[in-house]
Design a protein around this motif. Structure first.
Motif, PDB file in Angstrom:
ATOM      1  N   ALA A  37      -8.408   0.095   2.085  1.00 54.69           N
ATOM      2  CA  ALA A  37      -7.931  -1.276   1.899  1.00 54.69           C
ATOM      3  C   ALA A  37      -7.709  -1.964   3.239  1.00 54.69           C
ATOM      4  O   ALA A  37      -7.946  -3.174   3.375  1.00 54.69           O
TER       5      ALA A  37
ATOM      6  N   GLN B 288       0.325   4.959  -1.974  1.00 58.07           N
ATOM      7  CA  GLN B 288      -1.084   5.173  -2.304  1.00 58.07           C
ATOM      8  C   GLN B 288      -1.615   6.381  -1.545  1.00 58.07           C
ATOM      9  O   GLN B 288      -1.042   6.817  -0.545  1.00 58.07           O
TER      10      GLN B 288
ATOM     11  N   LEU C 199       0.821  -1.217   0.000  1.00 59.65           N
ATOM     12  CA  LEU C 199       0.000   0.000   0.000  1.00 59.65           C
ATOM     13  C   LEU C 199       0.856   1.270   0.000  1.00 59.65           C
ATOM     14  O   LEU C 199       0.319   2.378   0.013  1.00 59.65           O
TER      15      LEU C 199
ATOM     16  N   GLN D  39      -7.259   5.854   0.230  1.00 59.62           N
ATOM     17  CA  GLN D  39      -7.294   4.563  -0.454  1.00 59.62           C
ATOM     18  C   GLN D  39      -6.624   3.475   0.382  1.00 59.62           C
ATOM     19  O   GLN D  39      -7.104   2.340   0.452  1.00 59.62           O
TER      20      GLN D  39
ATOM     21  N   PRO E 203     -11.923  -2.267   5.059  1.00 56.76           N
ATOM     22  CA  PRO E 203     -12.924  -2.268   3.985  1.00 56.76           C
ATOM     23  C   PRO E 203     -14.368  -2.193   4.475  1.00 56.76           C
ATOM     24  O   PRO E 203     -15.272  -1.936   3.677  1.00 56.76           O
TER      25      PRO E 203
END
Length: 324
Positions: free
Chosen positions: A29, A21, A18, A25, A32
């Motif tokens: 992730a 990012q 990750l 976002q 969720p």
């Protein structure tokens, strides 16, 4: 309506996959079960920090950055609960499965601020005010009857949305159409807004992909009883697809237009057809993987009385016609 709140406290280190990012976002992730808009609100309010500092949702994160969240999960909806009877087929702490009657609007909107399924759900399960759209992950038109699943927890909401998006959730409908089929088939035609009548949908070249499978349950004089299975879940999908192949649903004034009687129609069948004032469509079965137990579950909602009556009269009319 009072606001229920749940406290969320969590800490994460950004894993390598990750890194680089956007912050919102990356957190989406990692968590969720929470919506992107909720995460962005936490970032903007300072309830979510990176390495002890407030950041912006679009800021990039790096491997091993420490993300800390100390936030209240406030109500997602502001609609009023109302004591409206629900036909509940199944319920546990994660799911509600209901059989929706004809005439019940799913979501409050202009012209339907009250008396909706959401108002009823909030009365039955007040904790749904913390779930996006009060747990509604798919909808049925006002005059379509049948089975719907509602997410009762954030984990269930995430799971059900994923199952819908991956097309692994099974949904089967029953309908009565104008005209007779020689056999089952598939309609693969994109659906989007009607280019002129904006409240309607239509098969259009630049629409979203839409696939409906159908098979014949019974043939009558001038009509067919079919079962439809959805691969996709576009607005009015079955209604639009059946009209597109020249087999619109009985009673569907939006896509069928003027009532067309079968050849030799007598007073009895005319009376039943004229009295059926909704699209002849019922969500019969629903199959999904339970978000908590991971077991495959299936529920069925029997045909409502009005649809049973329509099918019975079309069958009787067919018998009368064959005896002439």
């Amino acid at each position: 309506m009072g606001t229920s709140r749940e406290r969320i406290e969590a800490a994460f280190q950004v894993p390598p996959e990750l890194s680089d990012q956007r912050l919102d976002q990356a957190v989406a992730a990692l968590m969720p079960e929470h919506s992107r808009s909720r995460i962005q609100n936490w970032v903007k309010s300072g309830e979510l920090t990176v390495n002890g500092r407030a950041r912006k949702p679009r800021d990039k994160v790096l491997v091993d950055d420490e993300i800390v969240i100390a936030a209240d999960v406030a109500a997602e909806v502001s609609w009023e609960p109302e004591p409206i009877d629900l036909d509940i087929l199944y319920e546990d702490e994660h799911l509600l499965v209901i059989n929706k009657p004809a005439g019940l609007v799913v979501h409050p909107a202009a012209g339907h601020e009250a008396g909706t399924l959401v108002n009823a759900l909030l009365h039955h399960a007040p904790e749904l005010d913390r779930i996006p759209r009060a747990g509604i992950v798919h909808r049925l038109d006002k005059d379509t009857t049948g089975i719907m699943v509602v997410a009762r927890s954030l984990e269930a909401h995430t799971s059900l949305v994923e199952q819908l998006q991956s097309r692994s959730m099974g949904r089967e409908y029953e309908a009565v159409c104008v005209g007779t089929f020689t056999g089952g088939g598939k309609v693969d035609a994109p659906i989007g807004r009607h280019p002129i009548q904006r409240k309607k949908m239509a098969v259009v070249a630049d629409g979203k992909p839409a696939v409906t499978h159908y098979r014949v349950q019974a043939r009558f004089s001038g009509f067919s009883h079919i079962r439809c299975q959805l691969e996709t879940g576009r607005t009015h999908q079955i209604r639009v697809h059946m009209a597109h192949i020249h087999h619109p649903l009985v009673g569907d004034t939006a896509y069928n237009g003027r009532m067309r009687y079968p050849r030799g129609a007598d007073g009895e069948v005319k009376e039943v057809l004229e009295g059926f004032r909704r699209q002849a469509l019922h969500a019969r079965t629903l199959t999904l993987v339970h978000p908590w137990t991971r077991e495959t579950c299936e529920w069925e909602a029997p045909l409502p009385a009005d649809l049973q009556g329509l099918i019975a009269e079309l069958s009787a009319f067919t018998e009368r016609s064959e005896q002439l």
